[in-house]
Design a protein around this motif. Structure first.
Motif, PDB file in Angstrom:
ATOM      1  N   THR A 224       0.835  -1.202   0.000  1.00 49.60           N
ATOM      2  CA  THR A 224       0.000   0.000   0.000  1.00 49.60           C
ATOM      3  C   THR A 224       0.866   1.247   0.000  1.00 49.60           C
ATOM      4  N   ALA A 225       0.236   2.373  -0.318  1.00 43.15           N
ATOM      5  CA  ALA A 225       0.944   3.655  -0.278  1.00 43.15           C
ATOM      6  C   ALA A 225       1.391   3.973   1.150  1.00 43.15           C
ATOM      7  N   SER A 226       0.593   3.526   2.118  1.00 42.65           N
ATOM      8  CA  SER A 226       0.965   3.747   3.513  1.00 42.65           C
ATOM      9  C   SER A 226       2.257   3.017   3.854  1.00 42.65           C
ATOM     10  N   ASP A 227       2.410   1.797   3.286  1.00 40.57           N
ATOM     11  CA  ASP A 227       3.648   1.048   3.514  1.00 40.57           C
ATOM     12  C   ASP A 227       4.850   1.820   2.986  1.00 40.57           C
ATOM     13  N   VAL A 228       4.650   2.427   1.800  1.00 39.83           N
ATOM     14  CA  VAL A 228       5.744   3.182   1.187  1.00 39.83           C
ATOM     15  C   VAL A 228       6.088   4.401   2.038  1.00 39.83           C
ATOM     16  N   ALA A 229       5.070   5.150   2.459  1.00 39.56           N
ATOM     17  CA  ALA A 229       5.305   6.352   3.263  1.00 39.56           C
ATOM     18  C   ALA A 229       5.987   6.014   4.576  1.00 39.56           C
ATOM     19  N   THR A 230       5.539   4.929   5.208  1.00 39.43           N
ATOM     20  CA  THR A 230       6.139   4.520   6.485  1.00 39.43           C
ATOM     21  C   THR A 230       7.603   4.141   6.295  1.00 39.43           C
ATOM     22  N   GLY A 240      15.558  13.044   7.568  1.00 35.58           N
ATOM     23  CA  GLY A 240      16.330  14.221   7.966  1.00 35.58           C
ATOM     24  C   GLY A 240      15.997  15.453   7.150  1.00 35.58           C
ATOM     25  N   LYS A 241      15.424  15.254   5.945  1.00 34.59           N
ATOM     26  CA  LYS A 241      15.112  16.393   5.078  1.00 34.59           C
ATOM     27  C   LYS A 241      13.689  16.390   4.524  1.00 34.59           C
ATOM     28  N   LEU A 242      13.060  15.215   4.527  1.00 34.49           N
ATOM     29  CA  LEU A 242      11.765  15.086   3.869  1.00 34.49           C
ATOM     30  C   LEU A 242      10.752  14.402   4.771  1.00 34.49           C
ATOM     31  N   PHE A 243       9.480  14.591   4.410  1.00 33.71           N
ATOM     32  CA  PHE A 243       8.401  13.897   5.119  1.00 33.71           C
ATOM     33  C   PHE A 243       7.404  13.405   4.077  1.00 33.71           C
ATOM     34  N   ALA A 244       7.097  12.109   4.148  1.00 30.25           N
ATOM     35  CA  ALA A 244       6.177  11.504   3.185  1.00 30.25           C
ATOM     36  C   ALA A 244       4.836  11.225   3.848  1.00 30.25           C
ATOM     37  N   SER A 245       3.760  11.474   3.111  1.00 35.10           N
ATOM     38  CA  SER A 245       2.421  11.163   3.605  1.00 35.10           C
ATOM     39  C   SER A 245       1.598  10.596   2.454  1.00 35.10           C
ATOM     40  N   VAL A 246       0.521   9.927   2.794  1.00 35.37           N
ATOM     41  CA  VAL A 246      -0.335   9.306   1.785  1.00 35.37           C
ATOM     42  C   VAL A 246      -1.375  10.311   1.305  1.00 35.37           C
ATOM     43  N   THR A 247      -1.620  10.334   0.004  1.00 35.29           N
ATOM     44  CA  THR A 247      -2.685  11.179  -0.550  1.00 35.29           C
ATOM     45  C   THR A 247      -3.907  10.302  -0.847  1.00 35.29           C
ATOM     46  N   TYR A 248      -5.091  10.905  -0.693  1.00 38.42           N
ATOM     47  CA  TYR A 248      -6.335  10.149  -0.854  1.00 38.42           C
ATOM     48  C   TYR A 248      -7.274  10.870  -1.811  1.00 38.42           C
ATOM     49  N   ASP A 249      -8.107  10.087  -2.440  1.00 42.74           N
ATOM     50  CA  ASP A 249      -9.178  10.640  -3.263  1.00 42.74           C
ATOM     51  C   ASP A 249     -10.255  11.173  -2.333  1.00 42.74           C
ATOM     52  N   THR A 250     -10.592  12.459  -2.481  1.00 44.08           N
ATOM     53  CA  THR A 250     -11.539  13.088  -1.551  1.00 44.08           C
ATOM     54  C   THR A 250     -12.942  12.508  -1.687  1.00 44.08           C
ATOM     55  N   THR A 251     -13.218  11.861  -2.826  1.00 55.70           N
ATOM     56  CA  THR A 251     -14.558  11.305  -3.040  1.00 55.70           C
ATOM     57  C   THR A 251     -14.666   9.868  -2.544  1.00 55.70           C
ATOM     58  N   THR A 256      -4.212   7.529  -3.319  1.00 56.34           N
ATOM     59  CA  THR A 256      -3.871   7.890  -4.701  1.00 56.34           C
ATOM     60  C   THR A 256      -2.372   7.997  -4.935  1.00 56.34           C
ATOM     61  N   GLY A 257      -1.599   8.085  -3.867  1.00 56.51           N
ATOM     62  CA  GLY A 257      -0.159   8.208  -4.069  1.00 56.51           C
ATOM     63  C   GLY A 257       0.563   8.686  -2.825  1.00 56.51           C
ATOM     64  N   ILE A 258       1.703   9.270  -3.058  1.00 58.44           N
ATOM     65  CA  ILE A 258       2.577   9.757  -1.979  1.00 58.44           C
ATOM     66  C   ILE A 258       2.795  11.252  -2.154  1.00 58.44           C
ATOM     67  N   ASN A 259       2.736  11.988  -1.042  1.00 58.41           N
ATOM     68  CA  ASN A 259       3.060  13.414  -1.056  1.00 58.41           C
ATOM     69  C   ASN A 259       4.353  13.614  -0.265  1.00 58.41           C
ATOM     70  N   VAL A 260       5.281  14.366  -0.839  1.00 61.72           N
ATOM     71  CA  VAL A 260       6.581  14.587  -0.201  1.00 61.72           C
ATOM     72  C   VAL A 260       6.785  16.075   0.046  1.00 61.72           C
ATOM     73  N   LYS A 261       7.090  16.418   1.298  1.00 62.16           N
ATOM     74  CA  LYS A 261       7.378  17.804   1.670  1.00 62.16           C
ATOM     75  C   LYS A 261       8.787  17.885   2.251  1.00 62.16           C
ATOM     76  N   SER A 262       9.421  19.017   2.055  1.00 64.63           N
ATOM     77  CA  SER A 262      10.716  19.273   2.687  1.00 64.63           C
ATOM     78  C   SER A 262      10.482  19.820   4.081  1.00 64.63           C
ATOM     79  N   ILE A 263      11.316  19.395   5.027  1.00 65.61           N
ATOM     80  CA  ILE A 263      11.218  19.936   6.388  1.00 65.61           C
ATOM     81  C   ILE A 263      12.347  20.919   6.667  1.00 65.61           C
ATOM     82  N   THR A 264      13.109  21.239   5.625  1.00 64.28           N
ATOM     83  CA  THR A 264      14.226  22.171   5.805  1.00 64.28           C
ATOM     84  C   THR A 264      14.070  23.419   4.951  1.00 64.28           C
TER      85      THR A 264
END
Length: 388
Positions: A224-230, A240-251, A256-264
């Motif tokens: 699952t996408a959750s497995d990947v994010a974890t 140390g530089k990034l944070f991954a979270s799962v994206t979902y279909d609002t409906t 739907t995938g993985i969202n990656v944000k920088s924490i720096t």
């Protein structure tokens, strides 16, 4: 012994002894008046060398103690500001939890974002205003500070205070609002990833830093996408530089995938990980920040804020350990200064009682010598009786 007039041996002998006695008395007076046993190199050449070395060491330790106390002040200044930074981050986290509830309408989430923006600006102000004697502590301009806490020039006489984890400027950038990060859609129904490197590129200013994360296991390990994010967030290099979270279909609510944000404070490039399971390109948002417009974005924000809170806690713990170390240094320097001062005193200072005994002896001998010189000068007067 005959009677001579030209040479008075008794007077010469008495005068020689009297001169030596007066010289000793003069030296005793000098030592008693100055309090020093060594007033010139001739008093004790070897002792002078040792005592001067000890004097340099004591002087250096005295200044080093003041340096260590300044170090305590610097650490307290930085840690005091980080305390407030952590309070702000805790408030932002509370707001993220609040925003995660779909009972909030658009106006409510906008109000939450407005408060977070204001708090982010306050973090920026704290980063720019926290300084000690003009040296910025929390804006990232100083990765470390060096403090001279010993009398010598070696590395053992210095303490390095690490400020790299106390970069509040990056924290302020990381929690600014209005960002959706960079999203990577699933290219298959499930995230059936093969073993391989998951490479993401984080651009910070003019520098490009490639973060490569290897997910172990064969196809089907990450279902699952959750497995990947974890898995990504569990990797030290990634987290140390990034944070991954799962994206979902609002409906439908489906992943739907993985969202990656920088924490720096960097912007995540749209280059996809080099592995099956994720789309070949990502959809980029603005630079690293938080999104409170949806429950999914708020949930991702909670994880990112937790990372920042942990980073600040780590930085504060490091500064607290440094402060305890500085306090230990001050105590050690005080003991060393006391012992070295005592050693120097034993070499250089006058033993007043012993020197007074010598002075009294010399004074009595001087008076006796003066009287005997007078007698010796009169000893040849008997010759005159022979000349009458």
């Amino acid at each position: 012994m005959g009677m001579q007039v030209n040479t008075n041996l008794a007077a010469n002998n008495t005068y020689r002894n009297l001169a030596a006695t007066q010289n000793d008395m003069s030296k005793s007076l000098e030592k008693l008046s100055s309090g020093l046993r060594i007033n010139r190199a001739s008093d004790d050449a070897a002792g002078l060398t040792v005592s001067e070395g000890l004097k340099s060491q004591v002087g250096g330790l005295t200044v080093a103690s003041r340096n260590a106390q300044d170090g305590i002040s610097v650490v307290q200044t930085a840690e005091g500001s980080l305390n407030e930074v952590q309070s702000i981050l805790q408030r932002v986290r509370d707001l993220a939890v609040q925003a995660g509830n779909d009972s909030n309408n658009t106006d409510s989430r906008t109000a939450i974002g407005t408060e977070v923006t204001a708090l982010s600006k306050e973090l920026t102000r704290i980063a720019g205003s926290t300084n000690f004697n003009g040296t910025q502590l929390l804006d990232g301009s100083k990765a470390s500070l060096s403090f001279q806490v010993g009398a010598n020039g070696g590395a053992s006489s210095q303490i390095q205070v690490n400020l790299s984890g106390a970069n509040v400027t990056n924290i302020a950038s990381a929690i600014s609002t209005g960002n959706t990060g960079t999203s990577f859609a699933l290219s298959t129904t499930n995230a059936l990833l093969t073993t391989g490197a998951q490479a993401f590129t984080v651009t910070e200013g003019t520098a490009t830093s490639v973060v490569t994360t290897t997910l172990a296991g064969g196809a089907g390990t990450y279902k699952t996408a959750s497995d990947v994010a974890t898995a990504l967030n569990s990797d030290a290099g990634f987290s140390g530089k990034l944070f991954a979270s799962v994206t979902y279909d609002t409906t439908t609510g489906a992943a739907t995938g993985i969202n990656v944000k920088s924490i720096t404070g960097g912007a995540v490039a749209t280059t996809a990980p080099a592995s099956a399971g994720l789309a070949a390109a990502g959809t980029a948002g603005a630079a690293a920040a938080l999104d409170f417009s949806t429950a999914t974005g708020a949930a991702a924000a909670i994880g990112l804020i937790d990372t920042q809170i942990k980073a600040v806690s780590t930085a504060r713990a490091s500064l607290g350990a440094d402060q305890n170390r500085f306090e230990s240094v001050v105590k050690t320097l005080a003991v060393s200064t006391e012992n070295l001062t005592a050693a120097g005193s034993r070499i250089r200072d006058t033993d007043m009682a012993s020197e007074m005994v010598k002075y009294t002896r010399s004074s009595i001998l001087s008076q006796a010598g003066t009287a005997m010189l007078a007698q010796a000068n009169q000893s040849n007067q008997g010759v005159l009786s022979l000349l009458r």
